[in-house]
Design a protein around this motif. Structure first.
Motif: not given
Length: 491
Positions: A15, A59, A65-66, A68-69, A72-73, A120, A124, A127-128
């Motif tokens: 991040s 991943s 990053f999770k 699910e995140d 999303y991206c 995206y 994210t 946000k992290n």
């Protein structure tokens, strides 16, 4: 964690790397330990769609990053934005020869593969990290990155984007794509000079603490959308795994069979992403590094010396008209045994004298994994013509450089080869048509119409509509006034 190529003790999360773009010491971020994709996972990928393949690979490359995140991206980047919802189709041309078409996105160039996703990833990442301040994206482009970045970040909340491109150093269609871009947060500036001048200007802004302070006072921080940003490079790793998975699924190869990839190279990000895929477990025998007549990378791989003190050529493959390949620093870091001090010394030597040399051992190591050569303008034009006559397939000039270099590659053993195709031929229609039938047109759109009549490939709608769009960006400046131009733009 990720580390800097110039200081391995400087550790950041993925991040942080995405938000920063470049390390404070001028180094590029790399993973402290590359993940491994197992043979079983590669087999599983052959049954997946592109989105699921991307989630699996990314991943691992974005460890904080999770999942699910990541999904999303990926889904926001690729769903509904690429033709037939297939971002990277692999086309069989002949027995053992394939073209990986990476130009079916919104701007018809391979840069869409990462730049539809980067906004995206950045959102994210912020946000992290709990970051609320605005991000000012700076981009230097040799043609395709600029429009893809503008399109990706257009009207994205919490961002402003400034793109620098070399005036008279991109194709007419590439320039039109950029200067007609709308959006409340997009700014396009032409630099007097070539791509290296634009890239140097952006790097000098990033590395100036006074500039960063001025921007911070405006409630913003710098970041990059060039492939120096880990968030740009990571999505490109995916399509190498995807191409291999497609060949597995079609029965063209068996698991473990090695393949070659031939990549048109300029800033070295595209082929470097493939090299990382190999280090992560992808069975690759050779990466073929294809250059145009600005063949600095060819000399680097063949002679072990990187020397920018040479003539600069403007060619029909402008995205490869580059003498300072930024991402080569990451390769230097890997082949030197991750020796950050040596990398820093070499980058300082490059800045001072414009040259550095590899050791004999490093050069021998590269020869095991890479082959490099170049094609001049006549060879590129002949390749476009010959390939079209044989396969009824129009190549853009960059992909034609790769095909030309591959045709001269005398391998001891023939293995399946993937040509990485980086742009729609319609972005360079005048040169493509001239190469095929010798006809010159005084406008990019007349040439595009002629190409449409010649081939079975329809002109992309996004390029057709450019003809009637107003010019919105007209700023031109010298590289020494780049930061002043940035301030004028955002104010």
């Amino acid at each position: 964690m990720l580390i800097s190529t110039r200081d391995v003790n400087k550790k950041v999360t993925a991040s942080e790397a995405i938000v920063k773009g470049i390390s404070e010491d001028g180094g590029l971020f790399v993973m402290d330990k590359l993940p491994v994709i197992s043979p079983e996972e590669i087999t599983a990928m052959s049954k997946m769609n592109y989105i699921d393949r991307a989630v699996l690979v990314l991943s691992r490359l974005l460890p904080d990053f999770k999942e699910e995140d990541v999904r999303y991206c990926v889904e926001n980047a690729y769903k509904g934005k690429f033709e037939d919802d297939d971002p990277a189709p692999l086309v069989k041309i002949d027995e053992g020869l394939y073209i990986l078409e990476l130009w079916h996105g919104p701007t018809n160039a391979f840069k869409d593969m990462a730049l539809t996703m980067l906004p995206y990833l950045l959102k994210t990442a912020k946000k992290n990290l709990g970051i609320d301040e605005k991000t000012l994206i700076l981009v230097a482009t040799s043609g395709d990155t600029g429009k893809a970045a503008l399109e990706g970040f257009k009207n994205v909340e919490g961002t402003d984007i400034v793109v620098f491109y070399p005036k008279d150093g991109v194709s007419d269609m590439q320039e039109l794509q950029m200067v007609t871009t709308d959006g409340d947060n997009t700014h396009v500036i032409a630099i007097e000079g070539n791509f290296d001048d634009a890239q140097t200007a952006v790097k000098s802004i990033f590395n100036n603490s006074e500039y960063a302070k001025i921007i911070k006072e405006k409630g913003m921080h710098f970041s990059s959308a060039n492939s120096i940003n880990w968030g740009r490079l990571a999505p490109q790793v995916v399509y190498y795994f995807s191409a291999y998975a497609d060949m597995l699924e079609s029965g063209e190869i068996k698991l473990g069979d090695k393949v070659d990839f031939c990549v048109p190279c300029g800033n070295f990000g595209n082929i470097l992403a493939g090299h990382y895929a190999r280090l992560m477990g992808l069975p690759v025998r050779k990466f073929i590094c294809a250059s145009n007549i600005n063949n600095i990378l060819t000399d680097f791989f063949q002679n072990g010396e990187y020397d920018v003190n040479r003539h600069f050529y403007k060619t029909m493959s402008p995205s490869m008209d580059i003498l300072i390949s930024s991402n080569l620093e990451r390769l230097l870091f890997e082949i030197s045994g991750r020796n950050d001090k040596l990398v820093k010394e070499r980058m300082e030597e490059l800045k001072k004298r414009g040259v550095y040399k590899l050791t004999y051992q490093e050069k021998k190591e590269l020869e095991k994994e890479f082959y490099a050569n170049f094609a001049d303008e006549d060879e590129t034009a002949d390749t476009i013509n010959n390939f079209f006559m044989e396969y009824d397939y129009p190549l853009d000039p960059h992909t034609a450089v790769a095909v030309a270099v591959y045709s001269e590659y005398d391998a001891e053993e023939i293995v399946p080869t993937v040509i990485v195709s980086t742009a729609s031929p319609y972005k360079f229609a005048a040169d493509v048509v001239d190469s095929i039938n010798g006809k010159l047109y005084d406008s990019a759109f007349k040439a595009a119409k002629a190409l449409e009549n010649l081939s079975a490939l329809p002109m992309p709608e996004s390029l057709k509509k450019l003809k009637n769009l107003p010019i919105l960006h007209k700023t031109v400046c010298s590289k020494d006034r780049a930061f002043d131009a940035v301030l004028d733009a955002i104010d």
